[in-house]
Design a protein around this motif. Structure first.
Motif, PDB file in Angstrom:
ATOM      1  N   THR A  50      -7.734   2.607   7.673  1.00 35.35           N
ATOM      2  CA  THR A  50      -8.659   2.126   6.639  1.00 35.35           C
ATOM      3  C   THR A  50      -9.502   3.271   6.100  1.00 35.35           C
ATOM      4  OG1 THR A  50     -10.380   1.593   8.274  1.00 35.35           O
ATOM      5  CG2 THR A  50      -8.810  -0.154   7.717  1.00 35.35           C
ATOM      6  N   ASP A  51      -9.909   3.127   4.846  1.00 34.38           N
ATOM      7  CA  ASP A  51     -10.814   4.086   4.210  1.00 34.38           C
ATOM      8  C   ASP A  51     -11.329   3.469   2.911  1.00 34.38           C
ATOM      9  OD1 ASP A  51     -12.254   6.387   3.744  1.00 34.38           O
ATOM     10  OD2 ASP A  51     -10.596   7.406   2.741  1.00 34.38           O
ATOM     11  N   GLU A  52     -12.639   3.422   2.767  1.00 36.68           N
ATOM     12  CA  GLU A  52     -13.276   2.920   1.554  1.00 36.68           C
ATOM     13  C   GLU A  52     -12.767   1.528   1.164  1.00 36.68           C
ATOM     14  OE1 GLU A  52     -12.778   5.824  -1.484  1.00 36.68           O
ATOM     15  OE2 GLU A  52     -14.159   7.266  -0.539  1.00 36.68           O
ATOM     16  N   ASN A  53     -12.752   0.631   2.167  1.00 37.07           N
ATOM     17  CA  ASN A  53     -12.357  -0.770   1.969  1.00 37.07           C
ATOM     18  C   ASN A  53     -10.906  -0.940   1.511  1.00 37.07           C
ATOM     19  OD1 ASN A  53     -14.850  -2.174   2.643  1.00 37.07           O
ATOM     20  ND2 ASN A  53     -15.694  -1.236   0.781  1.00 37.07           N
ATOM     21  N   LEU A  54     -10.083   0.055   1.753  1.00 37.91           N
ATOM     22  CA  LEU A  54      -8.656  -0.040   1.473  1.00 37.91           C
ATOM     23  C   LEU A  54      -7.879   0.233   2.753  1.00 37.91           C
ATOM     24  CD1 LEU A  54      -8.281   1.863  -1.925  1.00 37.91           C
ATOM     25  CD2 LEU A  54      -8.116  -0.613  -1.561  1.00 37.91           C
ATOM     26  N   LEU A  55      -6.656  -0.306   2.806  1.00 36.44           N
ATOM     27  CA  LEU A  55      -5.750  -0.037   3.907  1.00 36.44           C
ATOM     28  C   LEU A  55      -4.652   0.879   3.389  1.00 36.44           C
ATOM     29  CD1 LEU A  55      -5.228  -0.910   6.901  1.00 36.44           C
ATOM     30  CD2 LEU A  55      -3.629  -2.599   5.981  1.00 36.44           C
ATOM     31  N   PHE A  56      -4.378   1.972   4.127  1.00 42.06           N
ATOM     32  CA  PHE A  56      -3.412   2.965   3.687  1.00 42.06           C
ATOM     33  C   PHE A  56      -2.270   3.080   4.690  1.00 42.06           C
ATOM     34  CE2 PHE A  56      -7.355   4.228   1.699  1.00 42.06           C
ATOM     35  CZ  PHE A  56      -6.975   4.655   0.438  1.00 42.06           C
ATOM     36  N   GLY A  57      -1.105   3.505   4.188  1.00 37.46           N
ATOM     37  CA  GLY A  57       0.010   3.796   5.067  1.00 37.46           C
ATOM     38  C   GLY A  57       1.101   4.530   4.316  1.00 37.46           C
ATOM     39  N   TYR A  58       1.803   5.441   5.046  1.00 37.38           N
ATOM     40  CA  TYR A  58       2.965   6.126   4.485  1.00 37.38           C
ATOM     41  C   TYR A  58       4.227   5.402   4.961  1.00 37.38           C
ATOM     42  CZ  TYR A  58      -0.179   9.852   3.004  1.00 37.38           C
ATOM     43  OH  TYR A  58      -1.178  10.572   2.389  1.00 37.38           O
ATOM     44  N   ASN A  59       5.370   6.032   4.805  1.00 36.66           N
ATOM     45  CA  ASN A  59       6.624   5.396   5.187  1.00 36.66           C
ATOM     46  C   ASN A  59       6.634   4.980   6.660  1.00 36.66           C
ATOM     47  OD1 ASN A  59       9.517   4.673   4.829  1.00 36.66           O
ATOM     48  ND2 ASN A  59       9.848   6.427   6.202  1.00 36.66           N
ATOM     49  N   GLU A  60       5.903   5.730   7.499  1.00 34.91           N
ATOM     50  CA  GLU A  60       5.850   5.385   8.919  1.00 34.91           C
ATOM     51  C   GLU A  60       5.138   4.057   9.160  1.00 34.91           C
ATOM     52  OE1 GLU A  60       4.922   8.243   7.645  1.00 34.91           O
ATOM     53  OE2 GLU A  60       6.557   9.572   8.307  1.00 34.91           O
ATOM     54  N   ALA A  61       4.287   3.666   8.235  1.00 37.84           N
ATOM     55  CA  ALA A  61       3.583   2.387   8.349  1.00 37.84           C
ATOM     56  C   ALA A  61       4.514   1.294   7.846  1.00 37.84           C
ATOM     57  CB  ALA A  61       2.281   2.429   7.553  1.00 37.84           C
ATOM     58  N   LYS A  62       5.496   0.958   8.671  1.00 35.38           N
ATOM     59  CA  LYS A  62       6.519  -0.009   8.279  1.00 35.38           C
ATOM     60  C   LYS A  62       5.986  -1.434   8.278  1.00 35.38           C
ATOM     61  CE  LYS A  62      10.348   2.522   7.961  1.00 35.38           C
ATOM     62  NZ  LYS A  62      11.089   2.629   6.674  1.00 35.38           N
ATOM     63  N   CYS A  63       5.357  -1.821   9.360  1.00 33.35           N
ATOM     64  CA  CYS A  63       5.080  -3.227   9.601  1.00 33.35           C
ATOM     65  C   CYS A  63       3.592  -3.503   9.693  1.00 33.35           C
ATOM     66  CB  CYS A  63       5.771  -3.672  10.900  1.00 33.35           C
ATOM     67  SG  CYS A  63       5.526  -5.407  11.307  1.00 33.35           S
ATOM     68  N   LEU A  64       3.115  -4.376   8.800  1.00 29.33           N
ATOM     69  CA  LEU A  64       1.777  -4.930   8.913  1.00 29.33           C
ATOM     70  C   LEU A  64       1.966  -6.373   9.383  1.00 29.33           C
ATOM     71  CD1 LEU A  64      -1.295  -4.851   8.474  1.00 29.33           C
ATOM     72  CD2 LEU A  64      -0.874  -5.560   6.103  1.00 29.33           C
ATOM     73  N   GLN A  65       1.505  -6.669  10.599  1.00 34.00           N
ATOM     74  CA  GLN A  65       1.760  -7.976  11.208  1.00 34.00           C
ATOM     75  C   GLN A  65       0.457  -8.661  11.572  1.00 34.00           C
ATOM     76  OE1 GLN A  65       4.753  -8.101  14.338  1.00 34.00           O
ATOM     77  NE2 GLN A  65       3.590  -9.667  15.440  1.00 34.00           N
ATOM     78  N   THR A  66       0.405  -9.976  11.331  1.00 37.47           N
ATOM     79  CA  THR A  66      -0.786 -10.745  11.667  1.00 37.47           C
ATOM     80  C   THR A  66      -0.838 -11.019  13.165  1.00 37.47           C
ATOM     81  OG1 THR A  66       0.298 -12.893  11.366  1.00 37.47           O
ATOM     82  CG2 THR A  66      -0.705 -11.884   9.423  1.00 37.47           C
ATOM     83  N   LYS A  67      -2.065 -11.249  13.655  1.00 39.62           N
ATOM     84  CA  LYS A  67      -2.239 -11.691  15.031  1.00 39.62           C
ATOM     85  C   LYS A  67      -2.160 -13.211  15.126  1.00 39.62           C
ATOM     86  CE  LYS A  67      -4.828  -7.707  16.736  1.00 39.62           C
ATOM     87  NZ  LYS A  67      -6.100  -7.226  17.338  1.00 39.62           N
TER      88      LYS A  67
END
Length: 327
Positions: A50-67
């Motif tokens: 996270t940075d400045e109220n945004l979520l960031f990711g490159y190609n390695e950030a494949k999966c955003l999963q909910t709890k």
């Protein structure tokens, strides 16, 4: 005094009926990317930050999963996509429904991921099944061309999915793009029974430097209400129209005497009257049935009656309790 107490208890119960009904639908998860602690309250971090109220990711950030886990739901994710120059992966982004129902019913060996995907180079959307992300080998719907998305990270777009029983609807910026109805119940979409379990939501990134502004998860049809399909065969004017029967023009023939300019009956050389046959056209008879059908919507009326009856039942039950306590 007993009557006053009973009245207020009944009123409270009636209001509670409506309160429970209205609160049953709404937002289940509202993302907060102000810091990592708030972010990870609802999501597994993976390779995102996270940075400045945004979520960031490159190609390695494949999966955003909910709890959290659900059977059916609406979800939307607001994101911007740019090329990750260090990656050679085909660029795509997917909103994924991890369908475990085929596994639970013994029809598959594992989860069957159903993905609403945007493939950047093709400028096209797909609904696919099988592996997580855009698995074109198991194509359900697509490709659906869409030219309106910038791929340089300069604009944010909202990708949405609504999962209900036997149906998946997919949206871009709140516009319905794909409406898949599983009429044969091949995929057992959205079943909730003793054989099934709720699942997490997955948002899958391939080859992008991605910025995410917001993620919402809500009860089904809260973010994307179901609307009836427009019938192009019906008139757009909703005012009352007259009901008519077809108007028929009739004709008849008649034999008349032929007269000269002075009105005298003409005769032939033998002294017989000269006659001719004429065609008489009868104009259509005006329709007098111009009254529109009167009456209300019986379905809506029935719904209202049901709500009122439910409130009355609750109220009567409450009154009986009060009476018993007072006795």
């Amino acid at each position: 005094m007993k009557k006053i107490v009973s009245f207020f208890v009944i009123l409270t119960m009636m209001l509670s009926v409506f309160a429970v009904s209205s609160s049953a639908a709404g937002i289940l998860v509202q993302s907060d990317f102000s810091d990592m602690e708030r972010f990870t309250a609802n999501f597994h971090a993976g390779a995102f930050y996270t940075d400045e109220n945004l979520l960031f990711g490159y190609n390695e950030a494949k999966c955003l999963q909910t709890k959290g886990e659900w059977f059916i739901y609406d979800t939307c994710i607001e994101a911007a996509f740019a090329d990750d120059e260090m990656s050679e992966t085909e660029r795509a982004f997917s909103v994924v429904y991890p369908n475990t129902n085929l596994l639970n019913y013994g029809r598959a060996d594992g989860s069957y991921y159903m993905s609403f995907s945007y493939v950047v180079e093709e400028k096209s959307f797909y609904l696919t099944g099988g592996g997580v992300g855009c698995d074109k080998e198991e194509l359900i719907v697509g490709p659906v061309s869409y030219e309106g998305i910038a791929d340089d990270g300069s604009e944010f777009y909202s990708l949405g999915m609504s999962v209900t029983r036997g149906r998946i609807r997919c949206f871009i910026d709140n516009k319905l793009l794909i409406d898949y109805v599983d009429t044969a119940d091949e995929y057992l979409i959205g079943i909730e029974d003793e054989n099934t379990v709720p699942t997490a939501l997955v948002y899958w990134n391939d080859g992008n430097f991605i910025q995410i502004k917001d993620v919402k998860i809500a009860t089904p049809e809260f973010l994307y209400p179901m609307t009836p399909v427009a019938d192009n065969t019906t008139p757009t004017d909703t005012s009352a129209t007259e009901t008519t029967t077809p108007r028929v023009t009739t004709t008849a023939t008649s034999i008349v005497d032929v007269t000269d300019d002075k009105g005298n009956t003409m005769t032939d050389d033998s002294g017989n009257k000269v006659t001719e046959t004429v065609i008489i056209t009868e104009p259509p008879v005006a329709d007098t049935n111009t009254g529109a059908v009167q009456g209300g919507n019986s379905t809506n009326t029935g719904d209202s009656v049901f709500v009122v009856v439910a409130a009355m039942v609750a109220a009567i039950g409450c009154a009986l309790i009060v009476r018993k306590v007072n006795a």
